[in-house]
Design a protein around this motif. Sequence first.
Motif, PDB file in Angstrom:
ATOM      1  N   ARG A 157       2.189   1.831  -3.389  1.00  0.00           N
ATOM      2  CA  ARG A 157       0.946   2.156  -4.274  1.00  0.00           C
ATOM      3  C   ARG A 157       0.838   3.715  -4.303  1.00  0.00           C
ATOM      4  N   ARG A 158       0.765   4.120  -2.872  1.00  0.00           N
ATOM      5  CA  ARG A 158       0.803   5.487  -2.730  1.00  0.00           C
ATOM      6  C   ARG A 158       1.984   6.196  -3.354  1.00  0.00           C
ATOM      7  N   SER A 200       0.458  -1.894 -13.528  1.00  0.00           N
ATOM      8  CA  SER A 200       0.558  -0.342 -13.684  1.00  0.00           C
ATOM      9  C   SER A 200       1.144   0.135 -15.028  1.00  0.00           C
ATOM     10  N   THR A 217       0.409  -6.854  -9.094  1.00  0.00           N
ATOM     11  CA  THR A 217       0.099  -5.246  -8.927  1.00  0.00           C
ATOM     12  C   THR A 217       0.107  -5.017 -10.729  1.00  0.00           C
ATOM     13  N   THR A 227       3.594   5.183  -6.034  1.00  0.00           N
ATOM     14  CA  THR A 227       3.413   4.964  -7.562  1.00  0.00           C
ATOM     15  C   THR A 227       2.318   6.402  -7.893  1.00  0.00           C
ATOM     16  N   ARG A 228       1.019   6.331  -7.376  1.00  0.00           N
ATOM     17  CA  ARG A 228       0.192   7.387  -7.599  1.00  0.00           C
ATOM     18  C   ARG A 228       0.731   8.687  -7.675  1.00  0.00           C
ATOM     19  N   LEU A 246       0.764  -0.975  -0.045  1.00  0.00           N
ATOM     20  CA  LEU A 246       0.091  -0.109   0.006  1.00  0.00           C
ATOM     21  C   LEU A 246       1.050   1.325  -0.019  1.00  0.00           C
ATOM     22  N   VAL A 306      -2.174   2.645 -11.498  1.00  0.00           N
ATOM     23  CA  VAL A 306      -1.850   1.364 -10.949  1.00  0.00           C
ATOM     24  C   VAL A 306      -2.986   0.808 -10.300  1.00  0.00           C
ATOM     25  N   SER A 307      -2.893  -0.754 -10.322  1.00  0.00           N
ATOM     26  CA  SER A 307      -4.011  -1.287  -9.410  1.00  0.00           C
ATOM     27  C   SER A 307      -3.131  -2.660  -8.844  1.00  0.00           C
ATOM     28  N   LEU A 308      -3.920  -2.760  -7.509  1.00  0.00           N
ATOM     29  CA  LEU A 308      -3.431  -3.765  -6.816  1.00  0.00           C
ATOM     30  C   LEU A 308      -4.397  -4.910  -6.416  1.00  0.00           C
TER      31      LEU A 308
END
Length: 132
Positions: free
Chosen positions: A44-45, A71, A69, A47-48, A41, A56-58
């Motif tokens: 992910r933050r 992206s 993942t 990456t955003r 997580l 991106v999706s997880l």
Amino acid sequence: MPTIPWTAGPATDPHGDVIVMASQFRLRSLRHVPGFLRAALAIRRQTRRAPGAVGVSLRAAPLRRTFWTLSAWESREAIDALVAAEPHRTVMRTMRPAMASAVFTFWETPADRLPGWPEADRRLAEQQRATP
């Protein structure tokens, strides 16, 4: 845990082709799941907000000790910059002993035709079959 849906990054209007990366991580033990989920997580933050990130999706199956993942990026250099930056760099080093396996696949696609999970799953399966 449900899939965290596609979330756009700062490169919200890319043109031409983008680089897509899909990954699958399988952990050695259930005891590693909470720490890996927190780390995933955080990445992910990261990456955003990363320059060149299109989105991106997880996806996670914690009881199966497996995480995925998906992206998309404006360039391979943007991916490499994320990997070299914190927290990604430290997470890779500290989580490596917890990994039973990790699979990565990369491909190019037009920015207006970003793939979903079925395409990522197909390509990850091909990559796993091709890796001895």
